[in-house]
Every structure is written in structure tokens, then in C-alpha cells.
Design a protein around this motif. Structure first.
Motif, PDB file in Angstrom:
ATOM      1  N   TYR A 266     -20.762  32.619 -37.990  1.00  0.00           N
ATOM      2  CA  TYR A 266     -20.286  31.409 -38.682  1.00  0.00           C
ATOM      3  C   TYR A 266     -21.261  30.220 -38.484  1.00  0.00           C
ATOM      4  CZ  TYR A 266     -16.029  34.168 -39.147  1.00  0.00           C
ATOM      5  OH  TYR A 266     -15.293  35.334 -39.123  1.00  0.00           O
ATOM      6  N   ASP A 267     -21.376  29.503 -39.752  1.00  0.00           N
ATOM      7  CA  ASP A 267     -22.396  28.247 -39.685  1.00  0.00           C
ATOM      8  C   ASP A 267     -21.354  27.176 -39.416  1.00  0.00           C
ATOM      9  OD1 ASP A 267     -20.838  27.825 -42.125  1.00  0.00           O
ATOM     10  OD2 ASP A 267     -22.700  27.782 -43.298  1.00  0.00           O
ATOM     11  N   GLU A 268     -21.659  25.910 -39.346  1.00  0.00           N
ATOM     12  CA  GLU A 268     -21.125  24.819 -38.977  1.00  0.00           C
ATOM     13  C   GLU A 268     -19.651  24.585 -39.917  1.00  0.00           C
ATOM     14  OE1 GLU A 268     -21.390  19.935 -37.940  1.00  0.00           O
ATOM     15  OE2 GLU A 268     -23.002  21.128 -39.141  1.00  0.00           O
ATOM     16  N   LYS A 269     -19.999  24.874 -41.354  1.00  0.00           N
ATOM     17  CA  LYS A 269     -19.040  24.514 -42.081  1.00  0.00           C
ATOM     18  C   LYS A 269     -17.696  25.339 -42.048  1.00  0.00           C
ATOM     19  CE  LYS A 269     -18.266  23.984 -47.204  1.00  0.00           C
ATOM     20  NZ  LYS A 269     -18.774  23.850 -48.480  1.00  0.00           N
ATOM     21  N   GLN A 270     -18.219  26.726 -41.767  1.00  0.00           N
ATOM     22  CA  GLN A 270     -17.027  27.664 -41.524  1.00  0.00           C
ATOM     23  C   GLN A 270     -16.425  27.446 -40.319  1.00  0.00           C
ATOM     24  OE1 GLN A 270     -20.012  30.820 -42.052  1.00  0.00           O
ATOM     25  NE2 GLN A 270     -19.354  31.529 -44.064  1.00  0.00           N
ATOM     26  N   VAL A 271     -17.019  27.213 -39.267  1.00  0.00           N
ATOM     27  CA  VAL A 271     -16.527  27.108 -37.855  1.00  0.00           C
ATOM     28  C   VAL A 271     -15.284  25.870 -38.074  1.00  0.00           C
ATOM     29  CG1 VAL A 271     -16.656  26.242 -35.581  1.00  0.00           C
ATOM     30  CG2 VAL A 271     -18.170  27.738 -36.653  1.00  0.00           C
ATOM     31  N   LEU A 272     -15.748  24.711 -38.873  1.00  0.00           N
ATOM     32  CA  LEU A 272     -14.803  23.702 -39.007  1.00  0.00           C
ATOM     33  C   LEU A 272     -13.613  23.971 -39.698  1.00  0.00           C
ATOM     34  CD1 LEU A 272     -17.159  20.708 -39.428  1.00  0.00           C
ATOM     35  CD2 LEU A 272     -15.962  21.299 -37.191  1.00  0.00           C
ATOM     36  N   GLN A 273     -13.944  24.866 -40.910  1.00  0.00           N
ATOM     37  CA  GLN A 273     -12.849  25.436 -41.736  1.00  0.00           C
ATOM     38  C   GLN A 273     -11.916  26.202 -40.972  1.00  0.00           C
ATOM     39  OE1 GLN A 273     -14.764  27.337 -45.000  1.00  0.00           O
ATOM     40  NE2 GLN A 273     -14.511  25.588 -46.297  1.00  0.00           N
ATOM     41  N   ILE A 274     -12.331  27.203 -40.013  1.00  0.00           N
ATOM     42  CA  ILE A 274     -11.516  27.927 -39.222  1.00  0.00           C
ATOM     43  C   ILE A 274     -10.715  26.974 -38.214  1.00  0.00           C
ATOM     44  CG2 ILE A 274     -11.720  29.571 -37.510  1.00  0.00           C
ATOM     45  CD1 ILE A 274     -13.927  30.971 -39.123  1.00  0.00           C
ATOM     46  N   ALA A 275     -11.259  25.915 -37.702  1.00  0.00           N
ATOM     47  CA  ALA A 275     -10.588  25.112 -36.873  1.00  0.00           C
ATOM     48  C   ALA A 275      -9.539  24.387 -37.295  1.00  0.00           C
ATOM     49  CB  ALA A 275     -11.590  24.089 -36.262  1.00  0.00           C
ATOM     50  N   SER A 276      -9.557  24.085 -38.773  1.00  0.00           N
ATOM     51  CA  SER A 276      -8.449  23.575 -39.395  1.00  0.00           C
ATOM     52  C   SER A 276      -7.329  24.443 -39.702  1.00  0.00           C
ATOM     53  CB  SER A 276      -8.933  22.910 -40.671  1.00  0.00           C
ATOM     54  OG  SER A 276      -9.295  23.945 -41.568  1.00  0.00           O
ATOM     55  N   LEU A 277      -7.295  25.572 -39.455  1.00  0.00           N
ATOM     56  CA  LEU A 277      -6.393  26.589 -39.547  1.00  0.00           C
ATOM     57  C   LEU A 277      -5.265  26.369 -38.555  1.00  0.00           C
ATOM     58  CD1 LEU A 277      -7.943  29.889 -40.367  1.00  0.00           C
ATOM     59  CD2 LEU A 277      -7.045  28.599 -41.916  1.00  0.00           C
ATOM     60  N   PRO A 278      -3.847  26.466 -38.882  1.00  0.00           N
ATOM     61  CA  PRO A 278      -2.847  26.394 -38.147  1.00  0.00           C
ATOM     62  C   PRO A 278      -2.979  27.449 -36.986  1.00  0.00           C
ATOM     63  CG  PRO A 278      -1.838  26.767 -40.317  1.00  0.00           C
ATOM     64  CD  PRO A 278      -3.462  26.880 -40.322  1.00  0.00           C
ATOM     65  N   SER A 279      -2.260  27.255 -35.631  1.00  0.00           N
ATOM     66  CA  SER A 279      -2.368  28.281 -34.638  1.00  0.00           C
ATOM     67  C   SER A 279      -1.699  29.473 -34.979  1.00  0.00           C
ATOM     68  CB  SER A 279      -1.759  27.503 -33.630  1.00  0.00           C
ATOM     69  OG  SER A 279      -0.270  27.254 -33.469  1.00  0.00           O
ATOM     70  N   ARG A 280      -1.819  30.439 -34.223  1.00  0.00           N
ATOM     71  CA  ARG A 280      -1.072  31.738 -34.410  1.00  0.00           C
ATOM     72  C   ARG A 280       0.269  31.802 -34.491  1.00  0.00           C
ATOM     73  NH1 ARG A 280      -2.385  37.358 -33.774  1.00  0.00           N
ATOM     74  NH2 ARG A 280      -0.709  38.481 -32.992  1.00  0.00           N
ATOM     75  N   GLU A 281       0.835  30.844 -33.389  1.00  0.00           N
ATOM     76  CA  GLU A 281       2.220  30.620 -33.527  1.00  0.00           C
ATOM     77  C   GLU A 281       2.908  30.071 -34.417  1.00  0.00           C
ATOM     78  OE1 GLU A 281       0.132  29.802 -31.081  1.00  0.00           O
ATOM     79  OE2 GLU A 281       0.366  31.395 -29.523  1.00  0.00           O
ATOM     80  N   VAL A 282       2.287  29.064 -35.259  1.00  0.00           N
ATOM     81  CA  VAL A 282       2.792  28.319 -36.367  1.00  0.00           C
ATOM     82  C   VAL A 282       2.670  29.424 -37.616  1.00  0.00           C
ATOM     83  CG1 VAL A 282       2.317  26.426 -37.884  1.00  0.00           C
ATOM     84  CG2 VAL A 282       2.202  25.990 -35.304  1.00  0.00           C
ATOM     85  N   LEU A 283       1.690  30.013 -37.523  1.00  0.00           N
ATOM     86  CA  LEU A 283       1.602  31.136 -38.780  1.00  0.00           C
ATOM     87  C   LEU A 283       2.708  32.038 -38.474  1.00  0.00           C
ATOM     88  CD1 LEU A 283      -2.226  31.368 -39.056  1.00  0.00           C
ATOM     89  CD2 LEU A 283      -0.680  30.292 -40.772  1.00  0.00           C
TER      90      LEU A 283
END
Length: 174
Positions: free
Chosen positions: A116-133
Motif C-alpha cells: 500500500y502507498d502512504e495514502k492507503q496506509v493512512l486510510q487503513i489506519a483510520s479504520l476502527p479496531s477489530r473489537e469496535v467493528l
């Protein structure tokens, strides 16, 4: 550095790459020593490691792993984030640090062997944690059942109230 030390470091890197669930290569130029230590402490809490590595040593260790790092990303000073427990939580910590200080700059990230490039990594990082989901999913699955229970319970409560009032009025008439 002596040749034997380099060989040992490459072996350690191979081991780290084999254990890592995600790897992010960053350019750490501009970070102060205190900021670098702050990142390391924050990442250690979530089961990750942030290490400054020579590109040549990383290049020698990478072919044995599933993370194929392009030569174009092995230019300039590099620090590597190894996530051992959770793939996403360390990325979130790194993203918060980047948001605060604007550094380090992400070169490339690997999550589950996919680049993944920088933008995609930052988008993935903004996702809620597995427990929250998982909690959100469970709440949404339970919602219709609770609504049905409430509707059925309301009718029973209404019936009990009508019977109680009817009984009270009969007793007051007698």
C-alpha cells in the motif's frame, strides 16, 4: 560495522520480517531523538517495533520474506515499523503521530503481504479496531430482536394495566 555484525543484523531482520503481520517503511528525516523515542514507546504498547535500519541490510533480508520492497523505496534514511500482534493498531498510532508532527513520511506499507502507498496506509489506519467493528456488528444484529421483544412486551404490559384498572374499578363499585 563489521561483516559479522551485519550478518547477525540481517538474520535478525529476517526473523522480524517473518514474524511481522504488517510492515511500514518510513523516511524519518526531520524527527528529533525525543520524537523518535516517543514513537517507539507508543508502538511498543500495541505490540510493534520501530527501528532505524540501513537500506542495504533491509534489502538483503527482504527477499526471504513475503514483503517485496521495491528498490525505489530503499532510498534515503529509513525506519521500519514491524507490527507483530495487530496489523492495524500500530498503524493508527503512527498515523496519530504523523497528524501531530507531520513526520515521518510513509514510503510503503505491507499489510497481510499486500503493498500500500502512504495514502492507503493512512486510510487503513483510520479504520476502527477489530473489537469496535465486532461490537458494532453484534449490536446491529441484536437490534431487531430487542425491537421485537420490546413490541411484544409492550402489548403484555398494556394488557396487564387494563386488567388491573378493570379490577380496581370493579372493587371501587362494590
Amino acid at each position: 560495522m563489521k561483516k559479522q555484525q551485519k550478518i547477525e543484523i540481517v538474520e535478525q531482520l529476517k526473523e522480524k520480517l517473518s514474524k511481522a503481520k504488517s510492515v511500514v517503511l518510513t523516511d524519518y528525516r526531520g524527527l528529533t531523538h525525543q520524537q523518535l523515542e516517543q514513537i517507539k514507546k507508543g508502538l511498543k504498547i500495541v505490540g510493534a517495533e520501530f527501528i532505524v535500519i540501513k537500506n542495504t541490510l533491509l534489502k538483503k533480508a527482504a527477499p526471504t520474506s513475503s514483503f517485496q520492497i521495491p528498490d525505489s523505496d530503499l532510498q534515503g534514511p529509513s525506519a521500519t515499523l514491524f507490527s507483530y500482534e495487530d496489523e492495524i493498531a500500530p498503524l493508527s498510532v503512527l498515523a496519530k503521530f504523523i497528524k501531530s508532527f507531520g513526520l515521518p513520511k510513509i514510503k510503503i506499507g505491507f499489510i497481510n503481504d499486500k503493498a500500500y502507498d502512504e495514502k492507503q496506509v493512512l486510510q487503513i489506519a483510520s479504520l476502527p479496531s477489530r473489537e469496535v467493528l465486532m461490537a458494532t456488528l453484534a449490536a446491529r444484529l441484536k437490534s431487531p430482536i430487542y425491537s421485537l421483544h420490546y413490541a411484544l412486551n409492550y402489548n403484555i404490559q398494556k394488557l396487564v394495566t387494563v386488567i388491573a384498572r378493570s379490577k380496581a374499578t370493579k372493587q371501587s363499585q362494590n
